[in-house]
Every structure is written in structure tokens, then in C-alpha cells.
Write a protein that holds these residues in place. Sequence first.
Motif, PDB file in Angstrom:
ATOM      1  N   GLU A 138      -7.454 -60.348  27.833  1.00  0.00           N
ATOM      2  CA  GLU A 138      -7.755 -61.097  26.612  1.00  0.00           C
ATOM      3  C   GLU A 138      -6.988 -62.411  26.570  1.00  0.00           C
ATOM      4  O   GLU A 138      -7.540 -63.469  26.242  1.00  0.00           O
ATOM      5  CB  GLU A 138      -7.424 -60.262  25.374  1.00  0.00           C
ATOM      6  CG  GLU A 138      -7.786 -61.000  24.097  1.00  0.00           C
ATOM      7  CD  GLU A 138      -7.364 -60.272  22.838  1.00  0.00           C
ATOM      8  OE1 GLU A 138      -8.150 -59.496  22.318  1.00  0.00           O
ATOM      9  OE2 GLU A 138      -6.227 -60.491  22.377  1.00  0.00           O
ATOM     10  N   LEU A 141     -25.427 -68.249  17.126  1.00  0.00           N
ATOM     11  CA  LEU A 141     -24.056 -68.009  16.670  1.00  0.00           C
ATOM     12  C   LEU A 141     -23.094 -69.038  17.255  1.00  0.00           C
ATOM     13  O   LEU A 141     -22.186 -69.538  16.563  1.00  0.00           O
ATOM     14  CB  LEU A 141     -23.653 -66.582  17.069  1.00  0.00           C
ATOM     15  CG  LEU A 141     -22.425 -65.925  16.459  1.00  0.00           C
ATOM     16  CD1 LEU A 141     -22.301 -66.219  14.978  1.00  0.00           C
ATOM     17  CD2 LEU A 141     -22.469 -64.431  16.707  1.00  0.00           C
ATOM     18  N   ARG A 163      -8.119 -71.622  17.959  1.00  0.00           N
ATOM     19  CA  ARG A 163      -8.884 -70.908  16.939  1.00  0.00           C
ATOM     20  C   ARG A 163     -10.350 -70.792  17.338  1.00  0.00           C
ATOM     21  O   ARG A 163     -10.953 -69.726  17.180  1.00  0.00           O
ATOM     22  CB  ARG A 163      -8.753 -71.629  15.593  1.00  0.00           C
ATOM     23  CG  ARG A 163      -9.704 -71.082  14.541  1.00  0.00           C
ATOM     24  CD  ARG A 163      -9.345 -71.557  13.156  1.00  0.00           C
ATOM     25  NE  ARG A 163      -8.259 -70.769  12.588  1.00  0.00           N
ATOM     26  CZ  ARG A 163      -7.761 -70.970  11.364  1.00  0.00           C
ATOM     27  NH1 ARG A 163      -8.238 -71.946  10.616  1.00  0.00           N
ATOM     28  NH2 ARG A 163      -6.805 -70.210  10.909  1.00  0.00           N
ATOM     29  N   LEU A 209     -10.678 -68.037  19.874  1.00  0.00           N
ATOM     30  CA  LEU A 209     -10.594 -66.730  19.222  1.00  0.00           C
ATOM     31  C   LEU A 209     -11.893 -66.378  18.522  1.00  0.00           C
ATOM     32  O   LEU A 209     -12.399 -65.255  18.629  1.00  0.00           O
ATOM     33  CB  LEU A 209      -9.439 -66.744  18.208  1.00  0.00           C
ATOM     34  CG  LEU A 209      -9.213 -65.465  17.406  1.00  0.00           C
ATOM     35  CD1 LEU A 209      -8.646 -64.376  18.297  1.00  0.00           C
ATOM     36  CD2 LEU A 209      -8.281 -65.722  16.219  1.00  0.00           C
ATOM     37  N   GLN A 210     -12.455 -67.345  17.831  1.00  0.00           N
ATOM     38  CA  GLN A 210     -13.690 -67.099  17.092  1.00  0.00           C
ATOM     39  C   GLN A 210     -14.863 -66.845  18.031  1.00  0.00           C
ATOM     40  O   GLN A 210     -15.689 -65.955  17.789  1.00  0.00           O
ATOM     41  CB  GLN A 210     -13.986 -68.306  16.184  1.00  0.00           C
ATOM     42  CG  GLN A 210     -12.971 -68.471  15.070  1.00  0.00           C
ATOM     43  CD  GLN A 210     -13.158 -69.739  14.271  1.00  0.00           C
ATOM     44  OE1 GLN A 210     -13.750 -70.708  14.758  1.00  0.00           O
ATOM     45  NE2 GLN A 210     -12.640 -69.746  13.050  1.00  0.00           N
ATOM     46  N   LEU A 263     -22.833 -72.240  15.424  1.00  0.00           N
ATOM     47  CA  LEU A 263     -22.026 -72.246  14.205  1.00  0.00           C
ATOM     48  C   LEU A 263     -20.537 -72.376  14.513  1.00  0.00           C
ATOM     49  O   LEU A 263     -19.774 -72.934  13.728  1.00  0.00           O
ATOM     50  CB  LEU A 263     -22.259 -70.953  13.413  1.00  0.00           C
ATOM     51  CG  LEU A 263     -23.661 -70.705  12.869  1.00  0.00           C
ATOM     52  CD1 LEU A 263     -23.717 -69.377  12.134  1.00  0.00           C
ATOM     53  CD2 LEU A 263     -24.070 -71.852  11.947  1.00  0.00           C
ATOM     54  N   LEU A 298      -8.833 -66.026  26.411  1.00  0.00           N
ATOM     55  CA  LEU A 298      -8.594 -66.945  25.306  1.00  0.00           C
ATOM     56  C   LEU A 298      -8.062 -68.279  25.805  1.00  0.00           C
ATOM     57  O   LEU A 298      -8.417 -69.344  25.286  1.00  0.00           O
ATOM     58  CB  LEU A 298      -7.623 -66.314  24.298  1.00  0.00           C
ATOM     59  CG  LEU A 298      -8.207 -65.189  23.446  1.00  0.00           C
ATOM     60  CD1 LEU A 298      -7.136 -64.560  22.564  1.00  0.00           C
ATOM     61  CD2 LEU A 298      -9.359 -65.705  22.585  1.00  0.00           C
ATOM     62  N   LEU A 346     -14.789 -65.711  21.212  1.00  0.00           N
ATOM     63  CA  LEU A 346     -14.656 -64.416  21.880  1.00  0.00           C
ATOM     64  C   LEU A 346     -14.982 -63.273  20.921  1.00  0.00           C
ATOM     65  O   LEU A 346     -15.693 -62.324  21.274  1.00  0.00           O
ATOM     66  CB  LEU A 346     -13.229 -64.251  22.433  1.00  0.00           C
ATOM     67  CG  LEU A 346     -12.957 -62.952  23.187  1.00  0.00           C
ATOM     68  CD1 LEU A 346     -13.860 -62.817  24.406  1.00  0.00           C
ATOM     69  CD2 LEU A 346     -11.487 -62.855  23.612  1.00  0.00           C
ATOM     70  N   SER A 347     -14.483 -63.382  19.695  1.00  0.00           N
ATOM     71  CA  SER A 347     -14.757 -62.353  18.695  1.00  0.00           C
ATOM     72  C   SER A 347     -16.253 -62.217  18.451  1.00  0.00           C
ATOM     73  O   SER A 347     -16.812 -61.112  18.511  1.00  0.00           O
ATOM     74  CB  SER A 347     -14.054 -62.692  17.386  1.00  0.00           C
ATOM     75  OG  SER A 347     -12.655 -62.719  17.573  1.00  0.00           O
ATOM     76  N   ALA A 348     -16.890 -63.320  18.188  1.00  0.00           N
ATOM     77  CA  ALA A 348     -18.315 -63.290  17.860  1.00  0.00           C
ATOM     78  C   ALA A 348     -19.135 -62.759  19.030  1.00  0.00           C
ATOM     79  O   ALA A 348     -20.062 -61.966  18.846  1.00  0.00           O
ATOM     80  CB  ALA A 348     -18.777 -64.694  17.478  1.00  0.00           C
ATOM     81  N   GLU A 354     -18.199 -60.719  21.536  1.00  0.00           N
ATOM     82  CA  GLU A 354     -18.022 -59.284  21.762  1.00  0.00           C
ATOM     83  C   GLU A 354     -18.626 -58.463  20.633  1.00  0.00           C
ATOM     84  O   GLU A 354     -19.153 -57.372  20.861  1.00  0.00           O
ATOM     85  CB  GLU A 354     -16.538 -58.963  21.949  1.00  0.00           C
ATOM     86  CG  GLU A 354     -15.969 -59.595  23.206  1.00  0.00           C
ATOM     87  CD  GLU A 354     -14.778 -58.841  23.768  1.00  0.00           C
ATOM     88  OE1 GLU A 354     -14.180 -58.044  23.026  1.00  0.00           O
ATOM     89  OE2 GLU A 354     -14.464 -59.056  24.950  1.00  0.00           O
ATOM     90  N   GLY A 355     -18.548 -58.987  19.418  1.00  0.00           N
ATOM     91  CA  GLY A 355     -19.175 -58.288  18.300  1.00  0.00           C
ATOM     92  C   GLY A 355     -20.687 -58.245  18.450  1.00  0.00           C
ATOM     93  O   GLY A 355     -21.318 -57.216  18.216  1.00  0.00           O
ATOM     94  N   LEU A 356     -21.257 -59.358  18.862  1.00  0.00           N
ATOM     95  CA  LEU A 356     -22.705 -59.404  19.052  1.00  0.00           C
ATOM     96  C   LEU A 356     -23.151 -58.472  20.171  1.00  0.00           C
ATOM     97  O   LEU A 356     -24.218 -57.851  20.095  1.00  0.00           O
ATOM     98  CB  LEU A 356     -23.145 -60.847  19.350  1.00  0.00           C
ATOM     99  CG  LEU A 356     -24.650 -61.089  19.429  1.00  0.00           C
ATOM    100  CD1 LEU A 356     -25.337 -60.737  18.112  1.00  0.00           C
ATOM    101  CD2 LEU A 356     -24.955 -62.535  19.809  1.00  0.00           C
TER     102      LEU A 356
END
Lengths: 206, 206
Positions: B147, B200, B168, B171-172, B203, B151, B174-176, B178-180
Motif C-alpha cells: 500500500e 469516478l 490526498r 489516497l482517494q 471526479l 500510494l 486507490l480507495s475508490a 479498490e472499493g469499485l
Amino acid sequence: MRRRTTATPRMSAGARRESILNTTIGCIAQFGFWGFTIRDVAQAEGITEAGLLYHFKGKEDLLAETLKYADHVNQIAIAERLGVEGVTGDVLADGIAYHCDHGLKTILAATVETNAARPELVRLYALLESEALSADHPVHAYFKERETNLLREYAFAAARDGVADPERTALQALSAMEGLQLRWLNDANDIDFVAEWSALADLIIP
Amino acid sequence: MRRRTTATPRMSAGARRESILNTTIGCIAQFGFWGFTIRDVAQAEGITEAGLLYHFKGKEDLLAETLKYADHVNQIAIAERLGVEGVTGDVLADGIAYHCDHGLKTILAATVETNAARPELVRLYALLESEALSADHPVHAYFKERETNLLREYAFAAARDGVADPERTALQALSAMEGLQLRWLNDANDIDFVAEWSALADLIIP
DNA sequence: GTCTATAGGTAGATAGAC
DNA sequence: GTCTATCTACCTATAGAC
């Protein structure tokens, strides 16, 4: 090597049951359904496996009851934070958005603030959700339905906000939130979960 | 009930090894490290456990080698899609962004397109990542380092894009992403992973 | 390179004592 | 309500045959 010669229950049945459920949350959060053992739970409780199996029919039953309990605790906490009444805590029957007319940003902020206080519960969901991608998993259907319901709720809230494409916004918000949860859990206390979510929500939810 | 009276290897050592690794990817993707058994893998390969353990020292070694193999396959595929040369496939040593000067959006689009073709590999990472949140997990350190490196790479790329807060944004993103991935895996083929990611990313990445 | 055989351990679950 | 005892099944790993 017997510690007690007489059977002296130190907890009422209800208290023991809830204690077991809380212990199980930690065990499943660490090892998942396939990896945790009822022996681990029993030892942490200071009772034997047979003792534990008086309260739950078996391993799968323990999983199902633990999830139900976790949902209950979680839903109540979020609802209270939102000032919503009459929530039973059954995530598959209730949902959050149905009970109120909050916007999506408010609902998700309350969710994140609640989760930030209970990392173990978040880990439980994160691990079970990944495990349950397999069709053979005992709670596969549960997590599929859970996602459907969450997306519907979020889309409803987004629609109230006047968003152009509520379904897409719901999908994006859920994805971003769960992804950020993983970063937060992995980095321990290095990132401010609530603040980072606020920034991310501003990008996704108009 | 012996099928063959003489030891007649049907694969070379190298071919068998790679075949085992591919089989193991599926087994771990389904049950995780705690849940899968080397017996499952051996049976799927049509050999015995003892036969399998000639190629790998034990269960933990099999996990480590499987991850290394998965990374290798994955990194090569992404690099090829980006037209990058000289990638060895060691995600912890190499990374992607270091080898090129692509923007973050391009790198992540290539990643998503590559992943979209290999849902089993994505499931492997999703499940192991959640399992490995526990400090006791055999690949806990690996995923923490992974991770950090991702990042850093993403932040580098975002900085090249001239983003105000590259860390930031990394982070956003990678989060989006993996969530998707989780939404995509859970809904099977109901959502268009590549298209949804594109929306996504617009955005999150300016 | 894969086998048989087996050791040694751990798992889930049940029966019956207290 | 919890225990002891036990059954059956399964798992990892090793030794040595072929």
C-alpha cells in the motif's frame, strides 16, 4: 486440574450469549469464517466448546447470529447519530434512509463517524465481504442483498439531493467509503478517517 | 487402484510449478490463506499433497510464491498496456510509475483495464488484503508495504499532473478503485468496471 | 517428480455427567 | 449452563519407496 467442582454459572444466559457474540466479532474480524474456530472463541470466553455450543447450534449459526448482532448494534448507533426513531437494527429489513429524509452526505458522514469508533466491526465487514464473494460462502446471499439495499438507500438519498444520476452516485459513494475504510484500517491511526471521508464525499456528492 | 505403475511425470518441473501457482490463485481467492488447504490445490492438480510439497516448502511458502507470481503477471500486464520497458514484475521493488512519466489517470485506467480481464486475481488481492489487516497474518507486512508503495507511485504521478495535494489524491484514487472493484466482483457482470472507473476517476483526478 | 504410508495435530460436533 | 469424554473427520508435514 479442575478449577471448579460445581457448575457455577458466572453469567446469565443472555449475558453469556452477548459476551460470546462480542468475542466472536473479534475472532471473525481476524481470521474470517473459514479461519476462526469455535475453540478460539470458547477459550477467550473461558468456557469449553461444548459450553459454547449450548448457546449456538454450530459454527454457521454463530456466524449468522454474530452478523445479525453486529448489524443491530451498528444500525442503532447510526440511527441515533442521525436522530432517527423506530429503527430495529435489521439491516436487511430496515435500512437507514427509509426512516428519514436526510441527504446522502449526512447519512454517510454519520456512518463514517460511527464506524471510526469501531474498527473491529469494520474489519469484520471488510473481511466477510471479501470472503462472501464466493457463491459457496455461508453468508454469500446476505452480503449480496446487503449491497443491493445499501445502494438503493443511498440512491434514494441522492435523489432527494437532486443528483443527476443517483444510482451512479450511490455506487461511487459506497465504493469510495469502503475503499477508504481499508486504507484507514491498514494505516492504523496515520490517517484521519472522518476528515478524509469528508474531502472525498465533497468530490463525489455534489 | 493404482492408475500408473511407473512414475511418469506429465509435466516438467517448471510447468508443474506454474500450474500449481495458477490453481492456488483460485483456491486462495475463494477461501483465503486461513481457509484454503494444500489438499484442495493438490487434488485440483491431480497430484497428492506430498507431490505438491516437492515444489513448495509448505503452505506459507506456497502463499508467498503465489503472491510473487500474481504480482509478476499483473505488473507485466499493466506495464505492457502502458508501453513500459524493463519491468521485472516485483511490485515491492519496482512499481509502475517509476518506469514512465504517465499521468495518474492513464496509469489507473491501464490498471483497471488489466484487472477487468482477471477477476480471480482481483479477488485474490481483495481477500488477502482484508485478511492481512491482522498483524499475525503471514503476509501482513507485505500488504502494508504494498500500500505504501502504491500510494507513493500514485502521488508521484499526481504530482506530475500538477495536482494540488498529490498524497490526498493518491489516497482517494486507490480507495475508490479498490472499493469499485468490490462492487464489480459482487455484482458479477452487472456493472461496467472500466466505464464506472472512468466516471469516478474524473471526479477524483482533475 | 510423484507416490504410499503415516505421524501428530486440530477441527466440529455429540452424549451424558453434574 | 457448563463440564468431561469421545468420535470422526480433516490438515500439514515427513520419510522413504519407486
